[in-house]
Design a protein around this motif. Structure first.
Motif, PDB file in Angstrom:
ATOM      1  N   TYR A 175      35.302  55.925  51.585  1.00 57.61           N
ATOM      2  CA  TYR A 175      34.846  54.592  52.003  1.00 57.61           C
ATOM      3  C   TYR A 175      33.946  54.037  50.902  1.00 57.61           C
ATOM      4  O   TYR A 175      33.036  54.736  50.433  1.00 57.61           O
ATOM      5  CB  TYR A 175      34.081  54.679  53.325  1.00 57.61           C
ATOM      6  CG  TYR A 175      33.411  53.385  53.720  1.00 57.61           C
ATOM      7  CD1 TYR A 175      34.167  52.240  53.968  1.00 57.61           C
ATOM      8  CD2 TYR A 175      32.030  53.293  53.830  1.00 57.61           C
ATOM      9  CE1 TYR A 175      33.560  51.040  54.315  1.00 57.61           C
ATOM     10  CE2 TYR A 175      31.414  52.106  54.182  1.00 57.61           C
ATOM     11  CZ  TYR A 175      32.183  50.981  54.417  1.00 57.61           C
ATOM     12  OH  TYR A 175      31.583  49.796  54.750  1.00 57.61           O
ATOM     13  N   GLU A 176      34.193  52.813  50.492  1.00 60.85           N
ATOM     14  CA  GLU A 176      33.365  52.177  49.468  1.00 60.85           C
ATOM     15  C   GLU A 176      32.197  51.490  50.160  1.00 60.85           C
ATOM     16  O   GLU A 176      32.316  50.370  50.675  1.00 60.85           O
ATOM     17  CB  GLU A 176      34.186  51.171  48.663  1.00 60.85           C
ATOM     18  CG  GLU A 176      33.453  50.621  47.448  1.00 60.85           C
ATOM     19  CD  GLU A 176      33.005  51.710  46.476  1.00 60.85           C
ATOM     20  OE1 GLU A 176      31.895  51.600  45.940  1.00 60.85           O
ATOM     21  OE2 GLU A 176      33.776  52.683  46.271  1.00 60.85           O
ATOM     22  N   ALA A 177      31.069  52.175  50.176  1.00 61.63           N
ATOM     23  CA  ALA A 177      29.917  51.690  50.944  1.00 61.63           C
ATOM     24  C   ALA A 177      29.226  50.523  50.257  1.00 61.63           C
ATOM     25  O   ALA A 177      29.058  50.503  49.038  1.00 61.63           O
ATOM     26  CB  ALA A 177      28.920  52.827  51.150  1.00 61.63           C
ATOM     27  N   LYS A 178      28.829  49.558  51.071  1.00 64.17           N
ATOM     28  CA  LYS A 178      27.979  48.488  50.576  1.00 64.17           C
ATOM     29  C   LYS A 178      26.606  49.064  50.225  1.00 64.17           C
ATOM     30  O   LYS A 178      26.170  50.036  50.840  1.00 64.17           O
ATOM     31  CB  LYS A 178      27.830  47.395  51.636  1.00 64.17           C
ATOM     32  CG  LYS A 178      29.144  46.734  52.040  1.00 64.17           C
ATOM     33  CD  LYS A 178      28.926  45.765  53.189  1.00 64.17           C
ATOM     34  CE  LYS A 178      30.251  45.169  53.658  1.00 64.17           C
ATOM     35  NZ  LYS A 178      30.083  44.278  54.831  1.00 64.17           N
ATOM     36  N   GLN A 228      34.907  54.435  63.961  1.00 63.35           N
ATOM     37  CA  GLN A 228      35.010  54.409  62.505  1.00 63.35           C
ATOM     38  C   GLN A 228      34.291  53.183  61.948  1.00 63.35           C
ATOM     39  O   GLN A 228      33.576  53.269  60.944  1.00 63.35           O
ATOM     40  CB  GLN A 228      36.477  54.383  62.065  1.00 63.35           C
ATOM     41  CG  GLN A 228      37.253  55.663  62.344  1.00 63.35           C
ATOM     42  CD  GLN A 228      36.839  56.809  61.439  1.00 63.35           C
ATOM     43  OE1 GLN A 228      35.876  57.499  61.728  1.00 63.35           O
ATOM     44  NE2 GLN A 228      37.556  57.003  60.365  1.00 63.35           N
ATOM     45  N   GLU A 229      34.474  52.037  62.602  1.00 65.10           N
ATOM     46  CA  GLU A 229      33.840  50.805  62.119  1.00 65.10           C
ATOM     47  C   GLU A 229      32.316  50.896  62.237  1.00 65.10           C
ATOM     48  O   GLU A 229      31.576  50.458  61.354  1.00 65.10           O
ATOM     49  CB  GLU A 229      34.372  49.588  62.887  1.00 65.10           C
ATOM     50  CG  GLU A 229      35.807  49.237  62.544  1.00 65.10           C
ATOM     51  CD  GLU A 229      36.010  49.076  61.040  1.00 65.10           C
ATOM     52  OE1 GLU A 229      35.244  48.282  60.425  1.00 65.10           O
ATOM     53  OE2 GLU A 229      36.905  49.731  60.480  1.00 65.10           O
ATOM     54  N   ASN A 230      31.849  51.461  63.348  1.00 68.65           N
ATOM     55  CA  ASN A 230      30.407  51.630  63.510  1.00 68.65           C
ATOM     56  C   ASN A 230      29.850  52.628  62.497  1.00 68.65           C
ATOM     57  O   ASN A 230      28.741  52.457  61.988  1.00 68.65           O
ATOM     58  CB  ASN A 230      30.086  52.087  64.932  1.00 68.65           C
ATOM     59  CG  ASN A 230      30.173  50.963  65.938  1.00 68.65           C
ATOM     60  OD1 ASN A 230      29.952  49.808  65.593  1.00 68.65           O
ATOM     61  ND2 ASN A 230      30.495  51.294  67.174  1.00 68.65           N
ATOM     62  N   ALA A 231      30.620  53.658  62.210  1.00 71.64           N
ATOM     63  CA  ALA A 231      30.189  54.652  61.222  1.00 71.64           C
ATOM     64  C   ALA A 231      30.050  54.010  59.847  1.00 71.64           C
ATOM     65  O   ALA A 231      29.095  54.284  59.110  1.00 71.64           O
ATOM     66  CB  ALA A 231      31.185  55.809  61.174  1.00 71.64           C
ATOM     67  N   LYS A 232      30.982  53.137  59.492  1.00 68.85           N
ATOM     68  CA  LYS A 232      30.912  52.447  58.197  1.00 68.85           C
ATOM     69  C   LYS A 232      29.672  51.561  58.126  1.00 68.85           C
ATOM     70  O   LYS A 232      28.991  51.506  57.097  1.00 68.85           O
ATOM     71  CB  LYS A 232      32.178  51.618  57.982  1.00 68.85           C
ATOM     72  CG  LYS A 232      33.436  52.444  57.768  1.00 68.85           C
ATOM     73  CD  LYS A 232      34.669  51.561  57.685  1.00 68.85           C
ATOM     74  CE  LYS A 232      35.939  52.396  57.522  1.00 68.85           C
ATOM     75  NZ  LYS A 232      37.163  51.548  57.496  1.00 68.85           N
ATOM     76  N   LYS A 233      29.361  50.888  59.220  1.00 66.26           N
ATOM     77  CA  LYS A 233      28.167  50.042  59.254  1.00 66.26           C
ATOM     78  C   LYS A 233      26.903  50.893  59.081  1.00 66.26           C
ATOM     79  O   LYS A 233      25.956  50.474  58.412  1.00 66.26           O
ATOM     80  CB  LYS A 233      28.103  49.269  60.574  1.00 66.26           C
ATOM     81  CG  LYS A 233      29.185  48.215  60.730  1.00 66.26           C
ATOM     82  CD  LYS A 233      29.105  47.550  62.098  1.00 66.26           C
ATOM     83  CE  LYS A 233      30.233  46.534  62.281  1.00 66.26           C
ATOM     84  NZ  LYS A 233      30.202  45.932  63.638  1.00 66.26           N
ATOM     85  N   PHE A 234      26.919  52.070  59.702  1.00 63.88           N
ATOM     86  CA  PHE A 234      25.746  52.943  59.601  1.00 63.88           C
ATOM     87  C   PHE A 234      25.586  53.483  58.181  1.00 63.88           C
ATOM     88  O   PHE A 234      24.467  53.571  57.654  1.00 63.88           O
ATOM     89  CB  PHE A 234      25.865  54.090  60.604  1.00 63.88           C
ATOM     90  CG  PHE A 234      24.615  54.925  60.704  1.00 63.88           C
ATOM     91  CD1 PHE A 234      23.393  54.350  60.999  1.00 63.88           C
ATOM     92  CD2 PHE A 234      24.671  56.296  60.502  1.00 63.88           C
ATOM     93  CE1 PHE A 234      22.248  55.116  61.090  1.00 63.88           C
ATOM     94  CE2 PHE A 234      23.528  57.073  60.594  1.00 63.88           C
ATOM     95  CZ  PHE A 234      22.309  56.483  60.891  1.00 63.88           C
ATOM     96  N   ILE A 235      26.692  53.847  57.546  1.00 64.85           N
ATOM     97  CA  ILE A 235      26.639  54.304  56.158  1.00 64.85           C
ATOM     98  C   ILE A 235      26.104  53.185  55.265  1.00 64.85           C
ATOM     99  O   ILE A 235      25.232  53.403  54.409  1.00 64.85           O
ATOM    100  CB  ILE A 235      28.029  54.774  55.682  1.00 64.85           C
ATOM    101  CG1 ILE A 235      28.429  56.062  56.409  1.00 64.85           C
ATOM    102  CG2 ILE A 235      28.036  55.003  54.170  1.00 64.85           C
ATOM    103  CD1 ILE A 235      29.857  56.521  56.119  1.00 64.85           C
TER     104      ILE A 235
END
Length: 248
Positions: free
Chosen positions: A7-10, A171-178
């Motif tokens: 995942y390409e994290a912000k 998965q979407e919430n996990a990406k937001k948390f990352i």
């Protein structure tokens, strides 16, 4: 093993360096923790003892029964102790070191945070611990002094990752948390909540009194090599001190 999803994290562009992220985006480092010595100053004063200065000081007979360390079978803190000693002393000398150190260990705790808690309460005089676990009790008024071995020490990079194949909404919430924990806003929560973890975001504000890597004699710790040999070293550690009555 294929368990993580890239995942390409912000906000990852603000991480301090390449060592704090996987090149393929499989994980991101969100804090650093340095291995050190936590001492109960009142207990050492009562016993007429000085604080240990380096790793070999821990072997002194006057510290017999005064040291707590976590169990490497259940705690990452102890795994780091083992890996640090192997990288500093070489495999054979490190295992001999742990046989000698065992003579001074009062208890191997199941969690890494249990050892510093015991020192804070005066149940032990010295703990091998991460800097953030050792500093936290100072905010509650315990007579604690945190120091770092002058001959060098290891450190951890605490990381987070996206598990592959999870439910879409999670998965979407996990990406937001990352994204959040890679940001300065997320890592500023350490200082706001008396958590002395060292931020990896260059724009985050470190907690007052925080110990940073550049202020401590850290070794060139090889985390990848350590991970590859983790099970082997833990098994050898346990075999070498198998007769210890303190290993839970």
């Amino acid at each position: 093993k294929g368990l993580l999803e890239p995942y390409e994290a912000k906000n990852a562009s603000h991480l301090l360096g390449d060592m704090y992220r996987d090149k393929d985006g499989c994980w991101y480092g969100i804090y650093k923790g340095i291995l050190g010595f936590m001492c109960n100053t009142e207990e050492l004063e009562r016993l007429g003892l000085e604080e240990p200065k380096d790793w070999d000081d821990l072997l002194k007979p006057e510290y017999k029964g005064l040291i707590w360390m976590s169990n490497p079978n259940t705690a990452g803190t102890a795994k780091l102790v083992i890996n640090t000693m192997v990288q500093m002393k070489g495999h054979d000398e490190a295992m001999k070191y742990f046989v000698e150190l065992d003579k001074n260990i009062a208890q191997y705790t199941k969690s890494g945070s249990a050892a510093p808690n015991g020192v804070a309460l005066g149940e032990a005089a010295i703990a091998l611990t991460f800097s953030h676990d050792g500093l936290q009790p100072t905010t509650e008024g315990y007579p604690i002094e945190l120091s770092f071995p002058t001959d060098g020490t290891g450190y951890e990079v605490g990381a987070m990752a996206l598990i592959k194949g999870g439910p879409a909404d999670e998965q979407e919430n996990a990406k937001k948390f990352i994204d959040f924990m890679c940001s300065a806003e997320g890592q500023n929560l350490y200082a706001e909540n008396n958590s002395f973890r060292v931020p990896t975001n260059s724009q985050a504000t470190p907690a007052e009194g925080l110990v940073t890597l550049d202020s401590v004699a850290v070794i060139d710790y090889d985390a990848v090599w350590a991970a590859e040999h983790k099970d082997e070293f833990v098994a050898q550690f346990e075999a070498n001190i198998a007769s210890s009555e303190n290993l839970e």
